[in-house]
Write a protein that holds these residues in place. Structure first.
Motif, PDB file in Angstrom:
ATOM      1  N   ARG A  30       0.831  -1.193   0.000  1.00 28.48           N
ATOM      2  CA  ARG A  30       0.000   0.000   0.000  1.00 28.48           C
ATOM      3  C   ARG A  30       0.871   1.250   0.000  1.00 28.48           C
ATOM      4  O   ARG A  30       0.527   2.262  -0.585  1.00 28.48           O
ATOM      5  CB  ARG A  30      -0.921  -0.011   1.209  1.00 28.48           C
ATOM      6  CG  ARG A  30      -2.038  -1.054   1.146  1.00 28.48           C
ATOM      7  CD  ARG A  30      -2.861  -1.008   2.394  1.00 28.48           C
ATOM      8  NE  ARG A  30      -3.374   0.342   2.659  1.00 28.48           N
ATOM      9  CZ  ARG A  30      -3.832   0.735   3.829  1.00 28.48           C
ATOM     10  NH1 ARG A  30      -3.837  -0.081   4.856  1.00 28.48           N
ATOM     11  NH2 ARG A  30      -4.294   1.945   3.986  1.00 28.48           N
ATOM     12  N   ARG A  31       1.966   1.146   0.708  1.00 29.38           N
ATOM     13  CA  ARG A  31       2.917   2.255   0.733  1.00 29.38           C
ATOM     14  C   ARG A  31       4.268   1.705   0.282  1.00 29.38           C
ATOM     15  O   ARG A  31       4.656   0.590   0.673  1.00 29.38           O
ATOM     16  CB  ARG A  31       3.004   2.864   2.130  1.00 29.38           C
ATOM     17  CG  ARG A  31       1.655   3.327   2.673  1.00 29.38           C
ATOM     18  CD  ARG A  31       1.823   4.142   3.920  1.00 29.38           C
ATOM     19  NE  ARG A  31       2.310   5.484   3.584  1.00 29.38           N
ATOM     20  CZ  ARG A  31       3.030   6.231   4.421  1.00 29.38           C
ATOM     21  NH1 ARG A  31       3.369   5.750   5.601  1.00 29.38           N
ATOM     22  NH2 ARG A  31       3.401   7.435   4.056  1.00 29.38           N
ATOM     23  N   SER A  53       5.145   6.536  -2.178  1.00 28.67           N
ATOM     24  CA  SER A  53       3.728   6.423  -2.492  1.00 28.67           C
ATOM     25  C   SER A  53       2.940   7.674  -2.114  1.00 28.67           C
ATOM     26  O   SER A  53       1.787   7.816  -2.524  1.00 28.67           O
ATOM     27  CB  SER A  53       3.134   5.190  -1.805  1.00 28.67           C
ATOM     28  OG  SER A  53       3.497   5.144  -0.452  1.00 28.67           O
ATOM     29  N   ARG A  71       5.285   8.875 -11.578  1.00 26.42           N
ATOM     30  CA  ARG A  71       4.627   7.579 -11.717  1.00 26.42           C
ATOM     31  C   ARG A  71       3.181   7.783 -12.131  1.00 26.42           C
ATOM     32  O   ARG A  71       2.570   8.815 -11.841  1.00 26.42           O
ATOM     33  CB  ARG A  71       4.694   6.785 -10.424  1.00 26.42           C
ATOM     34  CG  ARG A  71       3.856   7.334  -9.303  1.00 26.42           C
ATOM     35  CD  ARG A  71       3.948   6.457  -8.061  1.00 26.42           C
ATOM     36  NE  ARG A  71       2.912   6.820  -7.123  1.00 26.42           N
ATOM     37  CZ  ARG A  71       3.013   7.810  -6.241  1.00 26.42           C
ATOM     38  NH1 ARG A  71       4.120   8.522  -6.193  1.00 26.42           N
ATOM     39  NH2 ARG A  71       2.018   8.069  -5.417  1.00 26.42           N
ATOM     40  N   ASP A  72       2.669   6.814 -12.849  1.00 28.44           N
ATOM     41  CA  ASP A  72       1.273   6.800 -13.250  1.00 28.44           C
ATOM     42  C   ASP A  72       0.638   5.613 -12.523  1.00 28.44           C
ATOM     43  O   ASP A  72       0.851   4.462 -12.909  1.00 28.44           O
ATOM     44  CB  ASP A  72       1.155   6.645 -14.768  1.00 28.44           C
ATOM     45  CG  ASP A  72      -0.275   6.723 -15.270  1.00 28.44           C
ATOM     46  OD1 ASP A  72      -1.190   6.280 -14.541  1.00 28.44           O
ATOM     47  OD2 ASP A  72      -0.477   7.200 -16.388  1.00 28.44           O
ATOM     48  N   ASN A  73      -0.098   5.889 -11.480  1.00 32.56           N
ATOM     49  CA  ASN A  73      -0.660   4.812 -10.666  1.00 32.56           C
ATOM     50  C   ASN A  73      -1.661   3.961 -11.450  1.00 32.56           C
ATOM     51  O   ASN A  73      -1.753   2.748 -11.250  1.00 32.56           O
ATOM     52  CB  ASN A  73      -1.324   5.380  -9.413  1.00 32.56           C
ATOM     53  CG  ASN A  73      -0.323   5.979  -8.453  1.00 32.56           C
ATOM     54  OD1 ASN A  73       0.823   5.525  -8.368  1.00 32.56           O
ATOM     55  ND2 ASN A  73      -0.733   7.023  -7.747  1.00 32.56           N
ATOM     56  N   ASN A  76       0.405   1.642 -13.364  1.00 30.20           N
ATOM     57  CA  ASN A  76       1.467   0.962 -12.593  1.00 30.20           C
ATOM     58  C   ASN A  76       2.821   1.121 -13.270  1.00 30.20           C
ATOM     59  O   ASN A  76       3.585   0.156 -13.419  1.00 30.20           O
ATOM     60  CB  ASN A  76       1.143  -0.518 -12.422  1.00 30.20           C
ATOM     61  CG  ASN A  76       0.028  -0.760 -11.428  1.00 30.20           C
ATOM     62  OD1 ASN A  76      -0.168   0.014 -10.502  1.00 30.20           O
ATOM     63  ND2 ASN A  76      -0.721  -1.822 -11.631  1.00 30.20           N
TER      64      ASN A  76
END
Length: 122
Positions: A30-31, A53, A71-73, A76
């Motif tokens: 999660r982090r 994160s 980053r592009d969550n 991913n």
């Protein structure tokens, strides 16, 4: 299992730009901390940039102002935009991921990393 696949490396002239990508999969953190480091044969590995994160970024001084990590969550995917490239930026570039967010910095020894993508600047 965690998989990281780097791409985007190329041979370019000094002052040109490149964008590296790192597709990440299989992690459940999660982090986390993600970053880029580079390796030149015969030299020590050098951390380049890191992002956690929460979106906090950090850079090694030699690339500050020239490189941008992001980053592009949704995809991913981790990126490294490299501008004003110099011959000393030449190396194999690896991306890494680790759940130890408290230690998130370019020099971090990431628990997982990919196979790398070659950047050559002449």
């Amino acid at each position: 299992h965690v998989q990281l696949v780097e791409s985007g490396g190329d041979s370019v002239q000094a002052e040109e730009s490149l964008r590296l990508s790192c597709a990440a999969s299989g992690y459940t953190y999660r982090r986390y901390c993600m970053g880029w480091f580079r390796q030149v044969p015969g030299k020590e590995r050098e951390g380049v940039a890191a992002i956690d994160s929460d979106g906090r970024t950090s850079y090694v001084s030699s690339v500050q102002g020239r490189f941008t990590i992001s980053r592009d969550n949704a995809k991913n995917t981790l990126y490294l935009q490299m501008n004003s490239l110099k011959p000393e930026d030449t190396g194999m570039y690896f991306c890494g991921i680790d759940q130890r967010i408290a230690f998130c910095m370019p020099s971090m020894s990431f628990y997982h990393w990919g196979r790398g993508t070659q950047v050559t600047v002449s």
